[in-house]
Design a protein around this motif. Structure first.
Motif, PDB file in Angstrom:
ATOM      1  N   ILE A  24      12.217   9.149 -23.887  1.00 50.54           N
ATOM      2  CA  ILE A  24      12.903   8.808 -22.630  1.00 50.54           C
ATOM      3  C   ILE A  24      12.101   9.319 -21.436  1.00 50.54           C
ATOM      4  N   PHE A  25      11.810   8.391 -20.532  1.00 54.14           N
ATOM      5  CA  PHE A  25      11.119   8.728 -19.284  1.00 54.14           C
ATOM      6  C   PHE A  25      12.124   8.720 -18.140  1.00 54.14           C
ATOM      7  N   ALA A  26      11.859   9.567 -17.135  1.00 51.66           N
ATOM      8  CA  ALA A  26      12.611   9.511 -15.874  1.00 51.66           C
ATOM      9  C   ALA A  26      11.600   9.454 -14.745  1.00 51.66           C
ATOM     10  N   THR A  27      11.753   8.455 -13.890  1.00 55.10           N
ATOM     11  CA  THR A  27      10.868   8.321 -12.738  1.00 55.10           C
ATOM     12  C   THR A  27      11.694   7.747 -11.588  1.00 55.10           C
ATOM     13  N   ASP A  28      11.056   7.483 -10.465  1.00 56.20           N
ATOM     14  CA  ASP A  28      11.781   6.883  -9.348  1.00 56.20           C
ATOM     15  C   ASP A  28      12.094   5.422  -9.657  1.00 56.20           C
ATOM     16  N   ASP A  29      13.290   4.997  -9.250  1.00 55.34           N
ATOM     17  CA  ASP A  29      13.589   3.568  -9.375  1.00 55.34           C
ATOM     18  C   ASP A  29      13.041   2.856  -8.141  1.00 55.34           C
ATOM     19  N   ARG A  30      11.758   3.043  -7.932  1.00 58.72           N
ATOM     20  CA  ARG A  30      11.047   2.447  -6.800  1.00 58.72           C
ATOM     21  C   ARG A  30       9.668   2.058  -7.310  1.00 58.72           C
ATOM     22  N   CYS A  31       9.311   0.824  -7.124  1.00 59.40           N
ATOM     23  CA  CYS A  31       7.993   0.385  -7.548  1.00 59.40           C
ATOM     24  C   CYS A  31       6.914   1.197  -6.829  1.00 59.40           C
ATOM     25  N   PRO A  32       5.848   1.589  -7.546  1.00 60.36           N
ATOM     26  CA  PRO A  32       4.763   2.340  -6.901  1.00 60.36           C
ATOM     27  C   PRO A  32       3.979   1.506  -5.884  1.00 60.36           C
ATOM     28  N   HIS A  33       4.313   0.225  -5.774  1.00 61.33           N
ATOM     29  CA  HIS A  33       3.667  -0.634  -4.780  1.00 61.33           C
ATOM     30  C   HIS A  33       4.470  -0.626  -3.481  1.00 61.33           C
ATOM     31  N   MET A  34       5.568  -1.364  -3.421  1.00 63.76           N
ATOM     32  CA  MET A  34       6.355  -1.437  -2.185  1.00 63.76           C
ATOM     33  C   MET A  34       7.833  -1.129  -2.413  1.00 63.76           C
ATOM     34  N   SER A  35       8.093  -0.292  -3.417  1.00 63.14           N
ATOM     35  CA  SER A  35       9.407   0.352  -3.590  1.00 63.14           C
ATOM     36  C   SER A  35      10.540  -0.537  -4.090  1.00 63.14           C
ATOM     37  N   ALA A  36      10.247  -1.698  -4.626  1.00 63.38           N
ATOM     38  CA  ALA A  36      11.325  -2.521  -5.200  1.00 63.38           C
ATOM     39  C   ALA A  36      11.952  -1.792  -6.394  1.00 63.38           C
ATOM     40  N   ASP A  56      -9.601 -13.502   2.517  1.00 64.88           N
ATOM     41  CA  ASP A  56      -8.684 -12.554   3.160  1.00 64.88           C
ATOM     42  C   ASP A  56      -8.060 -13.200   4.388  1.00 64.88           C
ATOM     43  N   ALA A  57      -6.738 -13.136   4.481  1.00 60.01           N
ATOM     44  CA  ALA A  57      -6.046 -13.720   5.634  1.00 60.01           C
ATOM     45  C   ALA A  57      -6.167 -12.782   6.830  1.00 60.01           C
ATOM     46  N   PRO A  58      -6.211 -13.346   8.046  1.00 56.73           N
ATOM     47  CA  PRO A  58      -6.212 -12.491   9.236  1.00 56.73           C
ATOM     48  C   PRO A  58      -4.797 -11.982   9.528  1.00 56.73           C
ATOM     49  N   GLY A  59      -4.697 -11.013  10.418  1.00 62.21           N
ATOM     50  CA  GLY A  59      -3.377 -10.569  10.879  1.00 62.21           C
ATOM     51  C   GLY A  59      -2.973  -9.225  10.325  1.00 62.21           C
ATOM     52  N   VAL A  60      -2.060  -8.604  11.035  1.00 59.70           N
ATOM     53  CA  VAL A  60      -1.692  -7.232  10.692  1.00 59.70           C
ATOM     54  C   VAL A  60      -0.897  -7.159   9.382  1.00 59.70           C
ATOM     55  N   LYS A  61      -0.108  -8.201   9.058  1.00 59.82           N
ATOM     56  CA  LYS A  61       0.650  -8.140   7.799  1.00 59.82           C
ATOM     57  C   LYS A  61      -0.291  -8.221   6.595  1.00 59.82           C
ATOM     58  N   ALA A  62      -1.289  -9.095   6.694  1.00 55.81           N
ATOM     59  CA  ALA A  62      -2.262  -9.191   5.604  1.00 55.81           C
ATOM     60  C   ALA A  62      -3.056  -7.885   5.497  1.00 55.81           C
ATOM     61  N   GLU A  63      -3.369  -7.299   6.646  1.00 56.91           N
ATOM     62  CA  GLU A  63      -4.086  -6.021   6.645  1.00 56.91           C
ATOM     63  C   GLU A  63      -3.225  -4.939   5.987  1.00 56.91           C
ATOM     64  N   ALA A  64      -1.912  -4.962   6.275  1.00 60.99           N
ATOM     65  CA  ALA A  64      -1.011  -3.979   5.652  1.00 60.99           C
ATOM     66  C   ALA A  64      -1.018  -4.142   4.138  1.00 60.99           C
ATOM     67  N   ARG A  65      -1.008  -5.390   3.662  1.00 56.37           N
ATOM     68  CA  ARG A  65      -1.046  -5.606   2.208  1.00 56.37           C
ATOM     69  C   ARG A  65      -2.361  -5.090   1.621  1.00 56.37           C
ATOM     70  N   ARG A  66      -3.460  -5.339   2.328  1.00 54.99           N
ATOM     71  CA  ARG A  66      -4.773  -4.892   1.827  1.00 54.99           C
ATOM     72  C   ARG A  66      -4.854  -3.375   1.746  1.00 54.99           C
ATOM     73  N   LEU A  67      -4.186  -2.701   2.692  1.00 56.28           N
ATOM     74  CA  LEU A  67      -4.291  -1.232   2.758  1.00 56.28           C
ATOM     75  C   LEU A  67      -3.190  -0.522   1.973  1.00 56.28           C
ATOM     76  N   THR A  68      -2.274  -1.286   1.379  1.00 53.09           N
ATOM     77  CA  THR A  68      -1.219  -0.643   0.589  1.00 53.09           C
ATOM     78  C   THR A  68      -1.793  -0.160  -0.736  1.00 53.09           C
ATOM     79  N   ARG A  69      -1.631   1.136  -0.949  1.00 50.47           N
ATOM     80  CA  ARG A  69      -2.164   1.739  -2.179  1.00 50.47           C
ATOM     81  C   ARG A  69      -1.057   1.807  -3.227  1.00 50.47           C
ATOM     82  N   VAL A  70      -1.350   1.300  -4.400  1.00 48.58           N
ATOM     83  CA  VAL A  70      -0.392   1.360  -5.504  1.00 48.58           C
ATOM     84  C   VAL A  70      -0.572   2.716  -6.173  1.00 48.58           C
TER      85      VAL A  70
END
Ligand code: FES
Length: 167
Positions: free
Chosen positions: A62-74, A131-145
């Motif tokens: 049995i493992f216990a961890t956060d119920d949050r994806c290590p990517h964007m917390s789903a 790579d798409a331009p724009g701040v949202k695409a940049e946010a996805r690129r810089l999101t660390r899993v």
């Protein structure tokens, strides 16, 4: 909260010690769920205060961890479990509960835990998407899993107890 006790032989799973959640070394163990309520091959969310804990019963224990994806917390608890690999419902990221590592990068791409960059997913028979331009695409690129972090588990009288940091 009434917990269903069990005489099951379920045991805590071993995890990489360096990935133990911060603040859990001296944290009190709290009863979260009866073993009988977490059959083999299933996972459940249990909420303690503001903390959503994911309990997973695998062939490794049995493992216990956060119920949050290590990517964007789903919430991983509504994803899919395949052995010791948990799949996120949002961007198809898959995470290895044994090692804490990413088994499959999210379709959005981004950074692995060690900083390696992955582009947005594209089918194997297609050219990679530019790579798409724009701040949202940049946010996805810089999101660390990040790697999974674990809460220590023990079983007492058929009840799963988890070390939860004090608030
Ligand atoms: S939030 Fe889980 S893969 Fe993106």
């Amino acid at each position: 909260m009434r917990l269903m006790r069990s005489t099951s032989s379920a045991a805590p799973a071993a995890f990489p010690p360096r990935l133990q959640a911060i603040g859990t070394t001296d944290a009190p163990y709290r009863p979260l769920l009866g073993v009988a309520e977490l059959p083999d091959g299933t996972m459940r969310r249990v909420t303690v205060g503001e903390l959503d804990v994911l309990l997973v019963n695998t062939e490794r224990g049995i493992f216990a961890t956060d119920d949050r994806c290590p990517h964007m917390s789903a919430p991983l608890s509504i994803g899919e479990l395949d052995g010791c690999i948990v799949g996120c419902p949002l961007h198809e990221g898959r995470f290895d509960l044994v090692s804490g590592d990413t088994a499959q990068m999210p379709t959005t791409g981004g950074l692995e835990a060690d900083g390696a960059y992955h582009p947005v997913w594209s089918p194997p028979d297609k050219e990679p998407k530019p790579d798409a331009p724009g701040v949202k695409a940049e946010a996805r690129r810089l999101t660390r899993v990040r790697r999974i972090r674990y809460y220590p588990v023990r079983i007492r009288d058929g009840i799963i107890e988890v070390a939860i940091p004090r608030e």
